[in-house]
Design an enzyme around this catalytic site. Sequence first.
Site, PDB file in Angstrom:
ATOM      1  N   LYS A  35      -8.849   3.041 -20.889  1.00  0.00           N
ATOM      2  CA  LYS A  35      -8.881   4.014 -19.795  1.00  0.00           C
ATOM      3  C   LYS A  35      -7.506   4.052 -19.115  1.00  0.00           C
ATOM      4  O   LYS A  35      -6.647   3.194 -19.353  1.00  0.00           O
ATOM      5  CB  LYS A  35      -9.963   3.623 -18.785  1.00  0.00           C
ATOM      6  CG  LYS A  35      -9.732   2.278 -18.117  1.00  0.00           C
ATOM      7  CD  LYS A  35     -10.854   1.922 -17.163  1.00  0.00           C
ATOM      8  CE  LYS A  35     -10.595   0.558 -16.526  1.00  0.00           C
ATOM      9  NZ  LYS A  35     -11.629   0.188 -15.551  1.00  0.00           N
ATOM     10  N   TYR A 259      17.943   1.971   2.337  1.00  0.00           N
ATOM     11  CA  TYR A 259      17.258   2.447   3.536  1.00  0.00           C
ATOM     12  C   TYR A 259      16.916   1.289   4.467  1.00  0.00           C
ATOM     13  O   TYR A 259      16.481   0.222   4.024  1.00  0.00           O
ATOM     14  CB  TYR A 259      15.975   3.172   3.148  1.00  0.00           C
ATOM     15  CG  TYR A 259      16.192   4.539   2.554  1.00  0.00           C
ATOM     16  CD1 TYR A 259      16.768   5.566   3.298  1.00  0.00           C
ATOM     17  CD2 TYR A 259      15.819   4.810   1.245  1.00  0.00           C
ATOM     18  CE1 TYR A 259      16.962   6.822   2.756  1.00  0.00           C
ATOM     19  CE2 TYR A 259      16.002   6.067   0.685  1.00  0.00           C
ATOM     20  CZ  TYR A 259      16.585   7.072   1.446  1.00  0.00           C
ATOM     21  OH  TYR A 259      16.787   8.310   0.905  1.00  0.00           O
TER      22      TYR A 259
END
Length: 367
Positions: A35, A259
Site C-alpha cells: 500500500k 530560516y
Amino acid sequence: MARNLIAQVDLSAIRHNYQLARAQAPQSRAVAIIKADAYGHGAVQVARSLESDVDAFGVAAIEEALELRDAGITRPVLLLEGFFESEELPLIQQQQFWTALHSIEQLEKLEAYLAKHPDSRGLHIWLKIDSGMHRLGIEPSLAAGALQRLQALPAVEQLVVMSHFACADEPQRPHTERQLQQIHAAVAGHSVDLSLCNSAGVMHWPQAHQQWLRPGIMLYGASPFAEPQSVASQLRPGMTLTTEIIAVRELQAGESVGYGASWVAEKPTRIGTLAVGYADGYSRHAPSGTPVWLNGRRAALAGRVSMDMSTIDLSLHPEAKPGDQVELWGTNVAVNEVADWCGTIPYTLLSGLTRRVKRRYADIQSS
C-alpha cells in the site's frame, strides 16, 4: 543539468527481506503489503519484482489494486480496508480481488448483493475482528455470528479471520498477549485460517504467526522496533536516498544559516547547500545534527530544512565541493536513525517522498 535527487530502490534487497519474513514462519503464507505506493518505493515495480515469490499483495483500497492489475500483476490482491460501496463488488469479483470485511454493515451489503446475484462464486473474504486496535473490525462478541453468516454464503470460496496488533513493536507491553487471547476466544469452535502478524508480529511473536503473515515495513529494510532486534539486524535497506551539494559557503564565527538563523557558526565554517527539502518529503523536523553521508564519512545538517534546500556543516570535509553526492538515508545512514532525529518513524519518511524525487530501480545486492 537535472536536479540530482534520487531514490535508488534495491529490488533484490526487498526480495531478501520478503524471504526473511517467510523464514520466520516457514509453514505460513504471506501477503506482501505494498500500500501507499509500496511505502514510497513504487508499488508496480516492487510487485513485478516480488510476483514470482509472493502468495498475495496487500493494498489499502481498490484504486491501488487496479493500478496493479493495469500493470499486468495477476497475483491475488487483498483490499485491507475492504469495499466502501456495494458498487465495488462486481469489480472485486471481476478482478478476483480479495477483500477485508470489517463491519456488520459491510456484511449486510455483501449479503444483499449476493441475494441479487445468486450465481456469484469465488469470493475471498478476510473477516476483520477488533481485538484491541479499535480502528476497524467486528466486535469479538459478534465474530461467531458473522462467521456463520459468511460460511453460509455459497459465493465465499475462502474465509480468513484477520486482526491487527496495536503494540507488537513494544514487546514488553501486555497488549499483544491480550489481543491474542481475544482473537482465539472469538473464533473458538470455528476451523478458520488466521492472519494476525504485521512486521513486528512476524519478527517477534512466533506464537501469533498462524496461517497468514502480513509483512509491511520490514520489506523495505526498516525496523518497526525502537531498540535493536535480531531479525531486524538482517534486513537490507530497500532505498538509498541521495542528492548532491549545489553550493558551498564560507561562514565566519557568529554568522548563521537558514530560516530563523537557528544555527550559528562558532568558528569559521564551510557550509554545503543540498538539493533536497520538505517539498521532496525530507522532514522539516530534521534538526541540526541529523546525519548524512558524504565522501565516505558522516556530516550533519546545519540549520532548518527549507522547501527545496537543506544545509550541512562541512567542517570535517575540507575537500567537499559542488557536485559531490550526499546520502540522506539508506546504505550508510539507516532510515530508522534519521526518523529518530526527526521525532518520527521510518514509515512517514519513506511514504512521504514526493514525485519530485526520481526513483531508479536495480538489483544491487545478491538475494
